[in-house]
Design a protein around this motif. Structure first.
Motif, PDB file in Angstrom:
ATOM      1  N   VAL A  25       0.834  -1.202   0.000  1.00 42.98           N
ATOM      2  CA  VAL A  25       0.000   0.000   0.000  1.00 42.98           C
ATOM      3  C   VAL A  25       0.868   1.251   0.000  1.00 42.98           C
ATOM      4  N   LEU A  26       1.848   1.294   0.906  1.00 46.22           N
ATOM      5  CA  LEU A  26       2.709   2.470   1.017  1.00 46.22           C
ATOM      6  C   LEU A  26       3.544   2.654  -0.239  1.00 46.22           C
ATOM      7  N   PHE A  27       4.053   1.561  -0.801  1.00 38.60           N
ATOM      8  CA  PHE A  27       4.886   1.644  -1.999  1.00 38.60           C
ATOM      9  C   PHE A  27       4.084   2.212  -3.165  1.00 38.60           C
ATOM     10  N   ARG A  28       2.872   1.708  -3.351  1.00 39.07           N
ATOM     11  CA  ARG A  28       2.046   2.182  -4.468  1.00 39.07           C
ATOM     12  C   ARG A  28       1.585   3.623  -4.249  1.00 39.07           C
ATOM     13  N   THR A  29       1.425   4.000  -2.976  1.00 38.79           N
ATOM     14  CA  THR A  29       0.917   5.340  -2.669  1.00 38.79           C
ATOM     15  C   THR A  29       2.002   6.405  -2.711  1.00 38.79           C
ATOM     16  N   TRP A  30       3.141   6.106  -2.061  1.00 37.09           N
ATOM     17  CA  TRP A  30       4.175   7.143  -1.895  1.00 37.09           C
ATOM     18  C   TRP A  30       5.302   7.072  -2.921  1.00 37.09           C
ATOM     19  N   ILE A  31       5.709   5.879  -3.312  1.00 32.81           N
ATOM     20  CA  ILE A  31       6.942   5.738  -4.098  1.00 32.81           C
ATOM     21  C   ILE A  31       6.706   5.650  -5.601  1.00 32.81           C
ATOM     22  N   GLU A  32       5.811   4.770  -6.019  1.00 26.95           N
ATOM     23  CA  GLU A  32       5.613   4.561  -7.463  1.00 26.95           C
ATOM     24  C   GLU A  32       5.272   5.844  -8.232  1.00 26.95           C
ATOM     25  N   PRO A  33       4.433   6.738  -7.683  1.00 25.66           N
ATOM     26  CA  PRO A  33       4.083   7.943  -8.462  1.00 25.66           C
ATOM     27  C   PRO A  33       5.198   8.990  -8.561  1.00 25.66           C
ATOM     28  N   LEU A  34       6.296   8.838  -7.816  1.00 26.64           N
ATOM     29  CA  LEU A  34       7.384   9.814  -7.866  1.00 26.64           C
ATOM     30  C   LEU A  34       7.978   9.857  -9.269  1.00 26.64           C
ATOM     31  N   GLU A  35       8.438  11.054  -9.676  1.00 23.96           N
ATOM     32  CA  GLU A  35       8.960  11.223 -11.044  1.00 23.96           C
ATOM     33  C   GLU A  35      10.259  12.023 -11.019  1.00 23.96           C
ATOM     34  N   VAL A  36      11.300  11.487 -11.667  1.00 22.83           N
ATOM     35  CA  VAL A  36      12.585  12.199 -11.774  1.00 22.83           C
ATOM     36  C   VAL A  36      12.422  13.341 -12.772  1.00 22.83           C
ATOM     37  N   ILE A  37      12.751  14.567 -12.337  1.00 19.39           N
ATOM     38  CA  ILE A  37      12.573  15.756 -13.185  1.00 19.39           C
ATOM     39  C   ILE A  37      13.891  16.249 -13.770  1.00 19.39           C
ATOM     40  N   LEU A  44      19.270  16.095  -7.282  1.00 20.48           N
ATOM     41  CA  LEU A  44      18.254  15.452  -8.106  1.00 20.48           C
ATOM     42  C   LEU A  44      16.887  15.969  -7.672  1.00 20.48           C
ATOM     43  N   VAL A  45      16.129  16.526  -8.618  1.00 27.02           N
ATOM     44  CA  VAL A  45      14.780  17.016  -8.323  1.00 27.02           C
ATOM     45  C   VAL A  45      13.783  15.915  -8.662  1.00 27.02           C
ATOM     46  N   ILE A  46      12.973  15.559  -7.661  1.00 22.76           N
ATOM     47  CA  ILE A  46      11.951  14.523  -7.836  1.00 22.76           C
ATOM     48  C   ILE A  46      10.589  15.144  -7.567  1.00 22.76           C
ATOM     49  N   ALA A  47       9.638  14.881  -8.471  1.00 21.65           N
ATOM     50  CA  ALA A  47       8.311  15.489  -8.362  1.00 21.65           C
ATOM     51  C   ALA A  47       7.329  14.581  -7.643  1.00 21.65           C
ATOM     52  N   ILE A  48       6.503  15.201  -6.806  1.00 23.53           N
ATOM     53  CA  ILE A  48       5.396  14.536  -6.137  1.00 23.53           C
ATOM     54  C   ILE A  48       4.107  15.003  -6.814  1.00 23.53           C
ATOM     55  N   ASP A  49       3.302  14.061  -7.248  1.00 21.08           N
ATOM     56  CA  ASP A  49       2.044  14.407  -7.904  1.00 21.08           C
ATOM     57  C   ASP A  49       0.993  14.694  -6.845  1.00 21.08           C
ATOM     58  N   GLU A  50       0.822  15.955  -6.518  1.00 24.09           N
ATOM     59  CA  GLU A  50      -0.077  16.353  -5.429  1.00 24.09           C
ATOM     60  C   GLU A  50      -1.524  15.933  -5.697  1.00 24.09           C
ATOM     61  N   SER A  51      -1.913  15.925  -6.965  1.00 27.13           N
ATOM     62  CA  SER A  51      -3.295  15.577  -7.292  1.00 27.13           C
ATOM     63  C   SER A  51      -3.606  14.120  -6.977  1.00 27.13           C
ATOM     64  N   LYS A  52      -2.595  13.248  -7.027  1.00 27.57           N
ATOM     65  CA  LYS A  52      -2.790  11.825  -6.744  1.00 27.57           C
ATOM     66  C   LYS A  52      -2.381  11.456  -5.322  1.00 27.57           C
ATOM     67  N   GLN A  53      -1.293  12.083  -4.834  1.00 20.68           N
ATOM     68  CA  GLN A  53      -0.708  11.664  -3.557  1.00 20.68           C
ATOM     69  C   GLN A  53      -1.077  12.555  -2.378  1.00 20.68           C
ATOM     70  N   LYS A  85       9.788  18.206  -4.893  1.00 20.48           N
ATOM     71  CA  LYS A  85       8.922  19.343  -5.208  1.00 20.48           C
ATOM     72  C   LYS A  85       7.578  18.836  -5.715  1.00 20.48           C
ATOM     73  N   TYR A  86       6.542  19.640  -5.497  1.00 22.88           N
ATOM     74  CA  TYR A  86       5.253  19.295  -6.063  1.00 22.88           C
ATOM     75  C   TYR A  86       5.247  19.625  -7.549  1.00 22.88           C
ATOM     76  N   LYS A  87       4.556  18.800  -8.317  1.00 25.15           N
ATOM     77  CA  LYS A  87       4.448  19.038  -9.761  1.00 25.15           C
ATOM     78  C   LYS A  87       3.850  20.408 -10.048  1.00 25.15           C
ATOM     79  N   SER A  88       2.865  20.794  -9.241  1.00 25.47           N
ATOM     80  CA  SER A  88       2.197  22.079  -9.467  1.00 25.47           C
ATOM     81  C   SER A  88       3.172  23.240  -9.279  1.00 25.47           C
TER      82      SER A  88
END
Length: 458
Positions: A25-37, A44-53, A85-88
């Motif tokens: 649950v935690l892996f799918r919620t917190w880690i998988e949606p992360l995106e290298v920017i 290294l800047v990694i984006a958090i998708d605020e709309s999903k997470q 950082k947040y994607k937004s």
């Protein structure tokens, strides 16, 4: 470097998941949606998708930044700093997005508790309840366990799981309408509706109340036992329950006892509650108590010695609330009574003299000794009881036999059985060896004394 990390990203997060035991649950919620920017100047800047997470930047940064840096270094051979950082924010070049946390807190008062599946310590005493709660949170369509009925004594984690279910659904199923309430709040709402109806001479207040609780996809109601026997509230709740149940909506209920023991509960609803998933939560065992205390220390600037944590876990066995209360009292005592001094076991004993009866002696059993020794040496209990003869197991095993011989009334043959040894001569050898060695080995003598303190036998 950026391309190298992107190419190996799946390997990196898989290593993170396996090495740091992040559940599904935690892996799918917190880690998988992360995106290298991007990667620049070693960062290294990694984006958090605020709309999903959701608004989780602080949580991700605190809990996963260092493990993720380790995973990247293992898989690429390069050291990097990470900036989340947040994607937004990235898209709007620094323009602040709305304060989602504030909005959620205003809409859902329970949000401030911070309860989530991530902070719930899972053990043998609560793993079935946890698994059922996660299953409902992941599939809140009323088809998994409906109703999910959690029951236990006070302070064992029912409310934590209820909040976690609601939080997960709100964050991951935004199309679902979720309402969490306590039985007290529900009862007050019913009483207020009746009072308002009498004042205004109509039934508008009751109609509004029903819209609030019946036009939802998921209803969670905590401590249902306080409603049972209160006629008007009970009727309103059961009608609400029936309306949602017949519509296939998800219900989650908690109580201090199973449906079968709720004598004032109508047999029809006893049957309804039992038809879903009634599951109990037991008091935490020693290992779970230690895990809870260590988890609590992650958010504290003050760290207590393992001996003190062991003392608290050994003596506070009633529930998690009392366990955390005892921990907080030790910190408070040290802060005001002994500022700038190292917190000692004696200090903890003074702080908890009202929590722990000095005349109430812990019953020492072989099983209890095995648990404490395994924890002291950071060993798996099954390994300690296995046939393995590795050096890291031999001494703890002998200490177990020695302490069982000294602190219990068991015969040496019975001790051998408890330690899963074939012959009691093994126990005789271990007892004699430890007796001889503690006279010449100061470190061993200190180890025995520390374990005895953990056992609360001194």
């Amino acid at each position: 470097m950026e391309n190298q990390i992107k190419d190996k990203w799946n390997e990196i997060i898989t290593y993170l998941r396996d090495e740091y035991l992040i559940n599904g649950v935690l892996f799918r919620t917190w880690i998988e949606p992360l995106e290298v920017i991007s990667f620049s100047g070693g960062t290294l800047v990694i984006a958090i998708d605020e709309s999903k997470q959701g608004d989780i930047l602080n949580l991700i940064d605190k809990k996963y930044k260092i493990p993720l840096q380790v995973a990247i270094e293992v898989k690429t051979g390069e050291q990097v700093d990470i900036l989340f950082k947040y994607k937004s924010e990235i898209k709007s070049k620094g323009v602040s997005s709305y304060n989602k946390e504030k909005i959620l807190t205003e809409k859902y008062p329970f949000w401030n508790s911070g309860h989530s599946f991530d902070s719930f310590v899972v053990s043998g005493s609560n793993n079935i309840a946890y698994a059922a709660a996660v299953a409902v949170a992941e599939n809140p369509n009323g088809q998994t366990y409906n109703p999910l009925f959690l029951y236990s004594g006070p302070g064992l984690g029912k409310t934590h799981l209820m909040h976690s279910i609601a939080r997960y659904i709100i964050e991951n199923h935004p199309d679902y309408t979720v309402t969490y309430t306590t039985s007290e709040d529900f009862m007050n709402a019913v009483v207020e509706a009746i009072r308002t109806n009498k004042q205004k001479g109509d039934t508008a207040a009751t109609s509004n109340l029903r819209k609030k609780y019946r036009n939802v996809d998921v209803l969670l109601i905590d401590d249902i036992q306080f409603i049972i026997g209160k006629e008007s509230t009970q009727i309103e709740f059961f009608n609400t329950f029936e309306a949602l149940y017949q519509s296939g909506k998800q219900l989650v209920i908690s109580s201090d006892k199973p449906p079968s023991e709720m004598e004032q509960l109508d047999v029809r609803y006893r049957s309804r509650f039992n038809s879903g998933m009634p599951v109990d939560i037991q008091p935490p065992d020693y290992e779970t108590s230690i895990a809870i205390l260590r988890n609590k220390q992650e958010n504290s600037d003050i760290h207590l010695d393992d001996t003190i944590l062991g003392y608290i876990a050994t003596n506070i066995k009633s529930n998690i609330r009392d366990l955390e209360g005892a921990y907080n009292k030790v910190l408070l005592y040290a802060k005001f009574k002994k500022p700038n001094e190292e917190i000692t076991l004696e200090m903890a004993e003074s702080a908890l003299k009202d929590f722990i009866s000095p005349n109430e002696k812990v019953i020492i059993t072989a099983e209890y000794i095995i648990e404490i020794v395994a924890d002291h040496f950071n060993l798996d209990k099954d390994a300690l009881l296995s046939e393995k003869k590795t050096q890291n197991l031999a001494l703890p095993r002998q200490i177990c036999m020695y302490l069982c011989n000294e602190l219990t009334n068991l015969t040496q043959k019975e001790i051998a059985s408890k330690l899963r040894r074939k012959n009691h001569t093994t126990v005789i050898h271990a007892v004699n060896k430890i007796k001889d060695d503690i006279h010449v080995d100061k470190e061993l003598e200190n180890t025995i004394q520390v374990i005895k303190k953990k056992l609360n036998s001194l």
